[in-house]
Write a protein that holds these residues in place. Structure first.
Motif, PDB file in Angstrom:
ATOM      1  N   LEU A  31       0.829  -0.992  -0.077  1.00 49.22           N
ATOM      2  CA  LEU A  31      -0.024   0.030  -0.146  1.00 49.22           C
ATOM      3  C   LEU A  31       0.826   1.375   0.024  1.00 49.22           C
ATOM      4  N   ILE A  32       1.798   1.222   0.775  1.00 50.90           N
ATOM      5  CA  ILE A  32       2.766   2.451   0.764  1.00 50.90           C
ATOM      6  C   ILE A  32       3.568   2.631  -0.702  1.00 50.90           C
ATOM      7  N   VAL A  33       3.836   1.674  -1.135  1.00 52.53           N
ATOM      8  CA  VAL A  33       4.486   1.768  -2.508  1.00 52.53           C
ATOM      9  C   VAL A  33       3.340   2.186  -3.635  1.00 52.53           C
ATOM     10  N   ALA A  34       2.033   1.559  -3.527  1.00 53.61           N
ATOM     11  CA  ALA A  34       1.112   2.173  -4.291  1.00 53.61           C
ATOM     12  C   ALA A  34       0.680   3.444  -4.021  1.00 53.61           C
ATOM     13  N   PHE A  35       0.851   3.874  -2.940  1.00 56.09           N
ATOM     14  CA  PHE A  35       0.663   5.423  -2.380  1.00 56.09           C
ATOM     15  C   PHE A  35       1.849   6.303  -3.201  1.00 56.09           C
ATOM     16  N   LEU A 125      -8.536  -1.410  -1.994  1.00 56.70           N
ATOM     17  CA  LEU A 125      -7.819  -0.169  -0.957  1.00 56.70           C
ATOM     18  C   LEU A 125      -6.787   0.573  -2.018  1.00 56.70           C
ATOM     19  N   SER A 126      -5.861  -0.253  -2.858  1.00 57.86           N
ATOM     20  CA  SER A 126      -5.169   0.539  -3.469  1.00 57.86           C
ATOM     21  C   SER A 126      -5.787   1.599  -4.656  1.00 57.86           C
ATOM     22  N   LEU A 127      -6.667   0.974  -5.178  1.00 54.73           N
ATOM     23  CA  LEU A 127      -7.709   1.742  -6.363  1.00 54.73           C
ATOM     24  C   LEU A 127      -8.334   2.911  -5.614  1.00 54.73           C
ATOM     25  N   GLY A 132      -8.705   8.531  -4.528  1.00 57.24           N
ATOM     26  CA  GLY A 132      -8.999   9.589  -3.365  1.00 57.24           C
ATOM     27  C   GLY A 132      -8.008  10.753  -3.719  1.00 57.24           C
ATOM     28  N   LEU A 133      -6.705  10.315  -4.071  1.00 53.51           N
ATOM     29  CA  LEU A 133      -5.698  11.418  -4.352  1.00 53.51           C
ATOM     30  C   LEU A 133      -6.064  12.142  -5.545  1.00 53.51           C
ATOM     31  N   LEU A 134      -6.505  11.604  -6.511  1.00 50.60           N
ATOM     32  CA  LEU A 134      -7.203  12.145  -7.884  1.00 50.60           C
ATOM     33  C   LEU A 134      -8.077  13.170  -7.664  1.00 50.60           C
TER      34      LEU A 134
END
Length: 325
Positions: A31-35, A125-127, A132-134
């Motif tokens: 998840l961290i790398v995905a973020f 969660l990764s999606l 969410g960031l977008l």
């Protein structure tokens, strides 16, 4: 087979997996790398320039995420399945479970469903993080982009589920979790690296050397030149067909191929051209056609589907005949 018992086992496996320290560690890193990948993708999208006349799109953000899934996702999928059978066999809890009024097919089906729930959570969660960031940065996907994002999530889940199948199959043939993990990683790297490399070597051996370029002196030699071009094209096509056939055995290659098409649809169609082979028919300004994209990808998607089918089928058959003495 009692469906209620299957659901109970699936819920137990889902909860046990999320409580496992090894899985949580890998899941957290994933998840961290995905973020980080999403942040880099958004920065690249907002500051990027057009390439070959193709402007950057929101889908470029998910290209970074696809790279994360391709590497860490494989480890995550294997981590979710490698000790489901071998771990309980080591602890002796598998004998206790089988002593209860529950059938083996219900146990293995519940474990598969529990693993699918875990990987669906990871994909979701990764999606959600990326979307969410977008939204926080004021970028809203268009309808077609949103559809392709959903396809991205489905293909990513399928890839993770295939890696889970590899882990579960190796868990079914191993007495210890450490052995199962090593066998699963070896199987994955064999399919992803060794088989494509061997395919390239076989292609070079079968096709032989590239035709020698003829010397053209005047227009009378043009027939020789055209014959060389045809032979060279046949040489190239035969080699590519052998290499691509070997690459279809690689889950990682099939996933990367799908990601290139989904996250860079304009460039992918420009390079590949329409499925009928008329590359000049594609326009720089054309809206990417999802059906046309899928027409190029159906072999990769079928190959991705075969990975969990074959490995989970093997795990199912092996578990039903497993000797616990």
């Amino acid at each position: 087979m009692e469906f209620e018992r299957v659901i109970t086992i699936a819920e137990k496996e889902f909860a046990d997996t999320l409580r496992g320290k090894k899985f949580l560690l890998i899941f957290g890193i994933y998840l961290i790398v995905a973020f980080v990948g999403a942040v880099q993708g958004i920065w690249s999208y907002t500051s990027g320039s057009s390439f070959l006349g193709i402007p950057p799109t929101i889908l470029d953000v998910f290209q970074r995420m696809g790279a994360t899934v391709s590497t860490f996702g494989a480890v995550l999928g294997i981590a979710a399945g490698f000790d489901l059978i071998s771990g309980e066999r080591e602890e002796g809890s598998l004998k206790v479970l089988l002593a209860r009024p529950v059938f083996r097919d219900e146990i293995i089906t519940g474990k598969v469903l529990g693993g699918a729930m875990t990987l669906a959570l990871a994909t979701g969660l990764s999606l959600a993080i990326t979307l969410g960031l977008l939204l926080l940065t004021g970028h809203l996907p268009r309808l077609l982009e949103f559809w392709l994002i959903l396809v991205f999530g489905a293909v990513s889940f399928l890839y993770l589920f295939g890696c889970f199948g590899i882990g579960l199959a190796m868990s079914a043939v191993s007495r210890r979790s450490g052995e199962a993990l090593l066998f699963a990683l070896a199987a994955f790297f064999l399919l992803s690296l060794a088989v494509p490399t061997a395919g390239t070597a076989v292609a070079d051996l079968v096709v032989g050397e590239t035709p020698e370029v003829p010397q053209i002196i005047d227009e009378k030699d043009m027939d020789i030149w055209y014959a060389y071009k045809e032979e060279s094209q046949r040489h190239h096509d035969l080699r590519e067909s052998i290499v691509q056939a070997a690459e279809l055995f690689s889950p990682e290659w099939n996933y990367d191929e799908a990601m290139r098409a989904i996250t860079k649809p304009h460039l992918y169609l420009l390079m590949r051209g329409p499925a009928d082979g008329d590359r000049d028919a594609y326009s720089f300004d054309a809206e990417p056609d999802p059906g046309e994209i899928l027409s190029h990808l159906w072999t990769s998607i079928v190959a991705l589907l075969l990975v969990p089918v074959l490995f989970l089928g093997f795990a199912y058959a092996k578990f039903l005949r497993l000797d616990l003495r």
